[in-house]
Design a protein around this motif. Structure first.
Motif, mmCIF file in Angstrom:
data_model
loop_
_atom_site.group_PDB
_atom_site.id
_atom_site.type_symbol
_atom_site.label_atom_id
_atom_site.label_comp_id
_atom_site.label_asym_id
_atom_site.label_seq_id
_atom_site.Cartn_x
_atom_site.Cartn_y
_atom_site.Cartn_z
ATOM 1 N N VAL B 149 77.213 58.933 33.656
ATOM 2 C CA VAL B 149 77.984 60.126 32.747
ATOM 3 C C VAL B 149 78.014 61.579 32.901
ATOM 4 O O VAL B 149 77.455 62.177 33.475
ATOM 5 C CB VAL B 149 77.175 60.258 31.268
ATOM 6 N N LYS B 158 82.727 63.914 27.699
ATOM 7 C CA LYS B 158 81.621 63.136 28.395
ATOM 8 C C LYS B 158 82.319 62.536 28.916
ATOM 9 O O LYS B 158 82.818 61.109 27.753
ATOM 10 C CB LYS B 158 80.278 63.028 28.039
ATOM 11 N N SER B 160 82.185 58.602 31.899
ATOM 12 C CA SER B 160 81.634 58.469 32.847
ATOM 13 C C SER B 160 82.381 57.466 33.819
ATOM 14 O O SER B 160 83.741 57.079 33.846
ATOM 15 C CB SER B 160 81.266 56.271 32.151
ATOM 16 N N GLY B 265 77.339 59.635 22.358
ATOM 17 C CA GLY B 265 78.475 60.984 23.231
ATOM 18 C C GLY B 265 79.325 62.389 22.778
ATOM 19 O O GLY B 265 78.996 62.905 23.149
#
Lengths: 384, 384
Positions: B149, B158, B160, B265
């Motif tokens: 992340v 954020k 991935s 998240g």
């Protein structure tokens, strides 16, 4: 709580999972080497998948357990063919053949250079070629173990090529493939799988992660082995047994086994008895003698409680004693019509050799207590 | 029963397991790149191990969550240093940094080339450099997950980097390292770990293998989180929480999560609230709204029974209802002195943006039922 756990990086499991093969292999290259058991009908499906994806392939048909000669022969063919990856479909023997071949494709020399005991025991230096293992029986769990068992022809002995890198790149477990397995093989391979979730649970090297697999596997094997034997096309029973086999592989690879497998290796090397049949014959007497030895010499050892827990799980009776568990296993063996070891010409005169070989086996090291020669003899006597 | 399971090929777990580092790294080469959190005392031990083994090393001290800028900077240093392998020790952020760096060492170009959403999303072509991940908190389980992340500085988001190859080569989990973690961090990381064994168990993508991990993890978290918080040097509690964290990582990587992490998240990207604190605040209301939505719209969905099973496990009361489970979690959150979300300046005016971002998150896809915008709003309102 301590463990050192290794496994196949990717495990794909499920009824019809073979359909996922195209998406798995497409990234591995354009030249395949296929190793298969003649008895597995699904091999045609794999060949069709290769054709559709325009993957060139060369196939090798495997018979029986791999010998050093066979491995060297397959390796020579695979090296000549210059393949990008290896696929195998079949029982534990075929899966093991694939492990050795994929490693020898990137590591030069002869199989013997890399074998324990009988060879030079050299370490594998290079990562093997990508290898997809597709089990077609529910027994060995070899798709998630890091060793290949190989019979050394001129020494009547089985040895292992062993390395974490021998773990297949992908284990593709499709229980549907086991529907065509005949009842006799379902029984013997199933008893192997069953034993492989029991022995790691009471092993000296048991650990909390493997415990989860074993408890689940013991419950599911007790529930489904007989059903898979009697109703070979029962989806739930076949799925559960493929699941037990996988759990057994995960467990034994990370917590070892015990006296049943300690004996089964040498006996299998000396006599033409199916591995699972040997396991089924030995399991009740191994439990009985282990429990007695533990109670006598290590009464504080917590493994005795685990034997009792196993009895409760398999009998589905919260008051069951170890004795009830042993009787339950014996009855299961009878219902599965598993023959006695005597039928394979194993006699008392062979016991000394069996015992001496079994004491050196890797599996025996997992047994919850070190058994005396007398106890080992007693186990064999009871199992005949 | 269907699953596609990937994990780190080798997991070493246990109190004092850091002592096994020499035997692990000796085969990986002679030049190491070390990434560590300043707050982890054991880094000195690792440096001593490097010195004893005559391994040359270069170290990078990580602060806070990795940003794209940080990753590019560390990667440049690691490329310059021409290391053979990467070792990281720290929380989830540090472990994730190691994943990205080990991959960028063998795959040329910039981080953004490989990122979802904000970048080119190019696939990783080459196997990363060997990478040993050593978690120093019990929370994310990131040592066995396949994504890193990364916070994109100029977009307040954020994202991935995600690939099975991002799984570390070895996960070395030593619960002893968490003894120095202060109570506040123990509480928030512990609630993250706890949530990560609950959400995959009720996830749309739950499977039989992950179920084993979740049930074990839920039981152990309920038993040990408060004790680890109150008695930071309690070996059993610390070991159990490291085990829960590992099980959570195995579970979420193979069955996804749910609305708690779907929200956490985006909220973490927008506000300076610790990830585990956000999870703890959301968990009770997510369970409540999920169960109501399931009962209303999918009364046959078997996940409701699982919420009840969770309530029974955590309360250790075989008659417990879901309501009792929710109350139990709220009380645990109080006993852990976890602050309310309001304290981080999260207000109703932010809900629309949070909801819109969370609906696109990967975790939200695991939620057992698709929640309406109204339900998502309600969850946030209850959690403030």
């Amino acid at each position: 709580m301590q463990f050192d756990f290794s496994t196949t990086q990717r495990i794909i499991f499920g009824w019809g999972a073979l359909d996922k093969l195209p998406s798995i292999i497409s990234k591995f290259g354009t030249r395949a080497f296929l190793i298969y058991s003649k008895s597995v009908p699904a091999v045609t499906k794999i060949e069709n998948i290769f054709n559709e994806l325009q993957i060139k392939w060369h196939a090798f048909t495997a018979y029986g357990e791999p010998t050093d000669k066979v491995i060297n022969q397959v390796t020579a063919e695979a090296r000549d063919y210059n393949c990008d990856f290896v696929v195998s479909i079949g029982g534990g023997s075929v899966i093991d053949t694939g492990k050795a071949v994929s490693a020898l494709l990137t590591n030069e020399g002869d199989l013997l250079d890399y074998l324990e005991v009988v060879g030079k025991g050299m370490p594998i230096k290079n990562l093997p070629k990508p290898y997809i293992a597709i089990p077609a029986t529910a027994g060995t769990g070899s798709e998630v173990t890091r060793n290949a068992v190989i019979k050394i022809t001129n020494k009547k002995v089985k040895v292992s090529m062993r390395n974490p890198w021998l773990l297949p790149s992908v284990a593709l477990v499709d229980p549907q493939l086991t529907v065509s397995v005949p009842p006799k093989i379902t029984a013997s391979t199933g008893m192997d799988a069953f034993t492989q979730v029991i022995e790691p649970y009471v092993s000296r090297f048991s650990n909390q992660l493997v415990d989860l697999y074993c408890k689940e596997g013991i419950e599911k094997a007790a529930k489904s082995l007989l059903k898979a034997y009697e109703y070979g096309d029962n989806q739930e029973a076949r799925t559960n047994m493929a699941w037990v086999s996988l759990l057994g592989g995960l467990s034994l690879a990370n917590a070892k086994l015990g006296a049943v497998h300690g004996f089964a290796g040498p006996i299998g090397g000396m006599f033409k008895a199916p591995h699972g049949t040997i396991c089924a014959s030995l399991l009740p007497s191994v439990i009985e003698v282990n429990v007695r030895a533990l109670r006598e010499r290590e009464p504080q050892n917590q493994k005795v409680a685990r034997f009792e827990e196993i009895a409760k799980i398999i009998t589905q009776d919260s008051h069951a004693k170890i004795r009830d568990g042993i009787e339950w296993i014996k009855k299961l063996k009878d219902k599965l019509h598993i023959p006695q070891l005597l039928e394979f010409n194993i006699h008392k005169r062979d016991f000394s050799e069996i015992i001496s070989k079994s004491k050196r086996s890797s599996s025996m090291k997992g047994n919850p207590i070190t058994l005396t020669d007398g106890e080992l003899w007693e186990i064999l006597e009871m199992a005949l």
